[in-house]
Scaffold this motif. Structure first.
Motif: not given
Length: 231
Positions: A112-119
Motif C-alpha cells: 500500500l502507499p505510505t500512510g494508507v495502512l494506518d487509515q
C-alpha cells in the motif's frame, strides 16, 4: 484466478487486460457518459464480465446498471459483485436462493502507499500483520479483504461500513475472518456478526472473496434466534 476462492454455486468471469469485444448496453451508457476514457473502459469491461457470468446462470444480455451508491444492480433473484484493478476485472454471481450476498475484490500485488495502512486498520490488526510470514504484501491483502467485506455487507444492510468497523484476522489455508466491531445485524435468516473470506495471489495480482449463505448466520432455524437449551 477468482474462481479459486469461490464456492461451486457462485459462477464467475474474469478478464486480464482489455477486451475489445466489451460494449455497454444502452441502459448502462449514462453512468459513464461524462467519464474519462480510462474510467469508461474499466466500467465497460467490468459490465462485459458481469454479463458473461450472468449468462452462466441463464440470463442473456441483461443490463447491469449502477445504484445510488455506485453498486451494481443485479437482476431480480441474483446476488453478485464486481471488481477491477489495473490489468484485471472480474464478476461473480449466483442465485439469491442459495447465497445471501457476495463480495469480491482484486488488487495489484504491491505494498500500500505510505500512510494508507494506518487509515484502514487498527493497531491490533497491524500487530498481527507483523507476525505473518515475510514475502507477501499483507497490508494490501488486508485492504482487499476489507473491500470484499464491505461489498458483501452493503447489499444486506444498505449502510456504510468503515474500515475499522470489521476486525480482520488472516488464517491458514488462504482464509480470513472479519468480525464486526459494530453491533450485530438482525436479518430474516439470522444474526450477522462477521464474515469468513478467502484470498489468493497469482501473477502480480491478489484477490479476496466473501460469500454468505443463510446457514452461516447465527440463530439460523432456531426459534427467536436462541441457542437450543441442554437437556
Amino acid at each position: 484466478m477468482i474462481e479459486r476462492i469461490l464456492p461451486e454455486e457462485v459462477v464467475s468471469s474474469e478478464t486480464f487486460g482489455d477486451d475489445p469485444r466489451a460494449r455497454l448496453l444502452p441502459q448502462e451508457e449514462r453512468f459513464v457518459a461524462r467519464a474519462v476514457h480510462s474510467r469508461r473502459r474499466e466500467f465497460t469491461v467490468a459490465r462485459h464480465c458481469a454479463r458473461r457470468a450472468l449468462a452462466r446462470l441463464g440470463y442473456d444480455e441483461v443490463p447491469v446498471p449502477q445504484g445510488e451508491s455506485r453498486q451494481p444492480v443485479w437482476p431480480a433473484g441474483v446476488v453478485g459483485s464486481i471488481t477491477h484493478c489495473t490489468g484485471y476485472c472480474a464478476a461473480a454471481v449466483t442465485s439469491s436462493a442459495d447465497v445471501l450476498t457476495v463480495g469480491i475484490d482484486a488488487e495489484s500485488d504491491a505494498p500500500l502507499p505510505t500512510g494508507v495502512l494506518d487509515q484502514v486498520s487498527t493497531e491490533e490488526e497491524r500487530r498481527l500483520l507483523e507476525q505473518l510470514p515475510d514475502g507477501d504484501n499483507w497490508d494490501r491483502l488486508l485492504f482487499s479483504a476489507k473491500e470484499s467485506v464491505y461489498k458483501a455487507w452493503f447489499p444486506l444492510t444498505g449502510r456504510w461500513l468503515g474500515f475499522t468497523d470489521a476486525f480482520v484476522r488472516f488464517e491458514r489455508g488462504g482464509r480470513f475472518r472479519a468480525e464486526l466491531t459494530v453491533p450485530p445485524v438482525e436479518l430474516p435468516a439470522g444474526t450477522l456478526t462477521g464474515f469468513t473470506g478467502h484470498f489468493v495471489t497469482s501473477a502480480g495480482l491478489m484477490a479476496t472473496s466473501v460469500v454468505v449463505r443463510p446457514g452461516d448466520l447465527r440463530g439460523r432455524n432456531r426459534p427467536n434466534g436462541k441457542e437450543p437449551t441442554r437437556p
